[in-house]
Motif scaffolding. Structure first.
Motif, PDB file in Angstrom:
ATOM      1  N   THR A  71      45.436  47.842 -31.225  1.00  0.00           N
ATOM      2  CA  THR A  71      44.767  47.824 -29.920  1.00  0.00           C
ATOM      3  C   THR A  71      44.209  46.425 -29.687  1.00  0.00           C
ATOM      4  N   VAL A  72      44.076  46.051 -28.419  1.00  0.00           N
ATOM      5  CA  VAL A  72      43.564  44.719 -28.083  1.00  0.00           C
ATOM      6  C   VAL A  72      42.469  44.828 -27.031  1.00  0.00           C
ATOM      7  N   ALA A  73      41.711  43.750 -26.902  1.00  0.00           N
ATOM      8  CA  ALA A  73      40.542  43.722 -26.031  1.00  0.00           C
ATOM      9  C   ALA A  73      40.892  43.238 -24.628  1.00  0.00           C
ATOM     10  N   GLY A  74      39.995  43.554 -23.720  1.00  0.00           N
ATOM     11  CA  GLY A  74      40.091  43.120 -22.339  1.00  0.00           C
ATOM     12  C   GLY A  74      39.030  43.831 -21.533  1.00  0.00           C
ATOM     13  N   VAL A  75      39.173  43.816 -20.220  1.00  0.00           N
ATOM     14  CA  VAL A  75      38.253  44.544 -19.344  1.00  0.00           C
ATOM     15  C   VAL A  75      39.056  45.159 -18.207  1.00  0.00           C
ATOM     16  N   PRO A  76      38.533  46.247 -17.633  1.00  0.00           N
ATOM     17  CA  PRO A  76      39.198  46.845 -16.478  1.00  0.00           C
ATOM     18  C   PRO A  76      39.004  45.990 -15.236  1.00  0.00           C
ATOM     19  N   PRO A  77      39.623  46.342 -14.128  1.00  0.00           N
ATOM     20  CA  PRO A  77      39.425  45.577 -12.884  1.00  0.00           C
ATOM     21  C   PRO A  77      37.948  45.411 -12.551  1.00  0.00           C
ATOM     22  N   ASP A  78      37.562  44.196 -12.149  1.00  0.00           N
ATOM     23  CA  ASP A  78      36.169  43.912 -11.811  1.00  0.00           C
ATOM     24  C   ASP A  78      36.106  42.770 -10.810  1.00  0.00           C
ATOM     25  N   TYR A  79      34.912  42.185 -10.683  1.00  0.00           N
ATOM     26  CA  TYR A  79      34.686  41.091  -9.730  1.00  0.00           C
ATOM     27  C   TYR A  79      35.676  39.943  -9.927  1.00  0.00           C
ATOM     28  N   PHE A  80      36.022  39.664 -11.184  1.00  0.00           N
ATOM     29  CA  PHE A  80      36.835  38.493 -11.490  1.00  0.00           C
ATOM     30  C   PHE A  80      38.334  38.751 -11.338  1.00  0.00           C
ATOM     31  N   SER A  81      38.778  40.013 -11.472  1.00  0.00           N
ATOM     32  CA  SER A  81      40.213  40.283 -11.443  1.00  0.00           C
ATOM     33  C   SER A  81      40.487  41.707 -10.965  1.00  0.00           C
ATOM     34  N   GLU A  82      41.364  41.831  -9.973  1.00  0.00           N
ATOM     35  CA  GLU A  82      41.696  43.144  -9.421  1.00  0.00           C
ATOM     36  C   GLU A  82      42.535  43.971 -10.383  1.00  0.00           C
ATOM     37  N   THR A  83      43.202  43.325 -11.311  1.00  0.00           N
ATOM     38  CA  THR A  83      44.049  44.062 -12.267  1.00  0.00           C
ATOM     39  C   THR A  83      43.441  44.097 -13.661  1.00  0.00           C
ATOM     40  N   GLY A  84      42.184  43.694 -13.781  1.00  0.00           N
ATOM     41  CA  GLY A  84      41.562  43.642 -15.094  1.00  0.00           C
ATOM     42  C   GLY A  84      41.990  42.401 -15.857  1.00  0.00           C
ATOM     43  N   GLN A  85      41.503  42.276 -17.075  1.00  0.00           N
ATOM     44  CA  GLN A  85      41.853  41.129 -17.911  1.00  0.00           C
ATOM     45  C   GLN A  85      42.351  41.610 -19.268  1.00  0.00           C
ATOM     46  N   HIS A  86      43.486  41.068 -19.690  1.00  0.00           N
ATOM     47  CA  HIS A  86      44.089  41.376 -20.986  1.00  0.00           C
ATOM     48  C   HIS A  86      43.865  40.166 -21.879  1.00  0.00           C
ATOM     49  N   TRP A  87      42.892  40.278 -22.804  1.00  0.00           N
ATOM     50  CA  TRP A  87      42.540  39.131 -23.639  1.00  0.00           C
ATOM     51  C   TRP A  87      43.427  39.023 -24.876  1.00  0.00           C
ATOM     52  N   GLY A  88      43.865  40.142 -25.395  1.00  0.00           N
ATOM     53  CA  GLY A  88      44.774  40.114 -26.539  1.00  0.00           C
ATOM     54  C   GLY A  88      44.122  40.052 -27.904  1.00  0.00           C
TER      55      GLY A  88
END
Length: 506
Positions: A253-270
């Motif tokens: 599993t990898v880290a990231g965040v769901p859609p928010d103020y900074f990105s409509e598609t969330g962020q995939h940090w890896g």
């Protein structure tokens, strides 16, 4: 607990600037070098003089670890090591650790090649009569830092040997950290290992000298500790049982965040997620060691993505779509208790931006950790917005923007007429221009600490932002120049700090 730190017992103000964003006046870089970034050399000392003159007492920066090719400080190859690109070659020359004849100008060759030449010159110096004292300091450093340095130096040597390939592609015995194979590699790669030891000794020695100078000037260093570490890092390779990996070493599993103020598609940090059960089983020793190193470098530490200690966004390791993740609970209370038991009075600030729940705030408040509020998030027409100054509390750290935001001038340029009117009306219809309107609002806040990005002090537009989340182009490369600093800037800042009681009155 953290807000009982002496740094939060009075009203203070500081500046946000990563050391790579400093001007570079290094003679060793060469006048025509296009890759000159800030170092721990004389420009860092000039910067400390400038902010001390202005009455600022905090220098906040981004993580200072060695980066990957994209230069992101949040994807470091070590949770402990310093970024060798910050080493000042001029400093080494002035100390006599290297000989000028041994090092060509950077720009005519790569920085890595220049460091190789410096290392050869440095070890030649250590063997001379003049190098006796430095040799003892070097040996003491290697001994004191062995808890991370041995693995890191070998990791870098192996990475160089395998042409930068990720550790998951190394021979099985090295990938699996087989002790016999590691011993053989240490013997075969001694020259490369010594090179890494030299770089880290140079970084930490220069850092401690700079920190001492800053502290003597009344300046405290405010660091940033990413919650996650990069997959292709010495930490994951050396201590795989602390991470969610498959038998080949790939992230489950990898880290990231769901859609928010900074990105409509969330962020995939890896970044690979932690095996929290394994970490908790030994009292979070991995984290305590990490904090030990950070406390050597900084007077105050921001925990990036604090909400991940309450629950983290878990994305399947074989997916690149952050929207496919889910929230998973983390042992935040047990973790923080272990940290404060080991380091009473631990000076932490929680980065609590983004999707924040009541549970996250309850965890932060349980340990009395200051949080962050950003004025660029405040003016959306909602009077209950926690980022609006009338909703601030004394334990909040107030920002105009962060490294992930546009500059305040750039932000203002994108505001609607209605939001601009709200800002002006909220600030008593002040005639001040942006960014000073927002700077003054931050300094006037009841929050004990206010931090202003250097770009805002310099009145720079959106072309000077440090990072745009969700993108990989042109991030982390911004630097300022001394001719952008108005001669009256320090006095202007000091006058505002006096007005809002953020500088000691004399």
């Amino acid at each position: 607990m953290a807000d009982k730190s002496p740094l939060f017992q009075r009203r203070t103000a500081g500046v946000l600037l990563h050391p790579t964003s400093l001007p570079c006046s290094e003679s060793c870089w060469g006048k025509n070098s296009k890759n000159a970034f800030g170092t721990l050399g004389k420009d860092a000392y000039y910067f400390i003089d400038l902010i001390a003159q202005a009455g600022l007492t905090i220098w906040q920066m981004l993580p200072t670890g060695p980066t990957q090719a994209d230069m992101s400080p949040y994807q470091s190859i070590s949770a402990h090591a310093g970024n060798p690109n910050l080493i000042s070659l001029d400093w080494l020359l002035e100390k006599g650790w290297i000989n000028a004849e041994d090092v060509q100008l950077v720009g005519e060759q790569s920085l890595g090649d220049a460091h190789q030449q410096c290392a050869l010159s440095f070890f030649k110096y250590l063997e001379s009569d003049k190098g006796t004292e430095t040799r003892e300091l070097f040996q003491t450093f290697c001994s004191q830092q062995h808890y991370w340095l041995d693995d890191f130096a070998l990791f870098c040597a192996l990475r160089s040997e395998f042409k930068g390939a990720s550790w998951v592609s190394w021979p099985k015995e090295l990938r699996a950290h087989d002790q016999a194979a590691l011993k053989k590699s240490r013997e075969q790669l001694k020259v490369k290992i010594d090179f890494v030891l030299f770089e880290q000794f140079a970084f930490f020695t220069q850092w401690q000298a700079l920190k001492k100078y800053a502290n003597q000037k009344g300046i405290y260093l405010f660091g940033d500790m990413p919650i996650f570490v990069g997959h292709d890092s010495a930490d994951v390779w050396a201590q795989q049982h602390y991470f969610q990996l498959d038998e080949e070493g790939n992230p489950l599993t990898v880290a990231g965040v769901p859609p928010d103020y900074f990105s409509e598609t969330g962020q995939h940090w890896g970044n690979p997620h932690y095996a929290w059960d394994a970490m908790q089983a030994d009292g979070f020793q991995w984290w305590l060691a990490r904090l030990r190193t950070q406390l050597q470098l900084f007077d105050l530490i921001r925990i990036d993505h604090f909400r991940g200690f309450e629950a983290y966004w878990e994305i399947p390791g074989n997916s690149h779509d952050a929207r496919l993740g889910k929230w998973v609970k983390a042992p935040g209370e047990a973790f923080l208790k272990a940290c404060f038991d080991a380091y009473p009075g631990l000076p932490l600030v929680a980065e609590n931006l983004g999707v924040i729940t009541d549970e996250v705030e309850a965890l932060r408040n349980q340990f009395e950790l200051p949080g962050m509020l950003v004025l660029q998030f405040a003016f959306d027409g909602n009077t209950n917005n926690p980022h609006l100054p009338h909703n601030h509390t004394r334990s909040d750290v107030i920002y105009t923007g962060t490294h992930d935001n546009d500059t305040t001038v750039g932000w203002y340029d994108t505001l609607s007429d209605a939001n601009r009117q709200q800002l002006k009306q909220y600030c008593f219809n002040s005639t001040d221009d942006v960014p000073w309107l927002l700077i003054e609002a931050a300094l006037a806040s009841v929050g004990r600490m206010a931090i202003i990005p250097m770009q805002d002090f310099l009145e720079l537009d959106g072309g000077h932002r440090m990072n745009m989340p969700g993108t990989t182009d042109k991030n982390w490369v911004w630097t300022f120049s001394w001719d952008q600093v108005e001669p009256t800037l320090a006095d202007r800042i000091r006058q505002l700090l006096r007005a809002y009681h953020r500088v000691e009155q004399h």
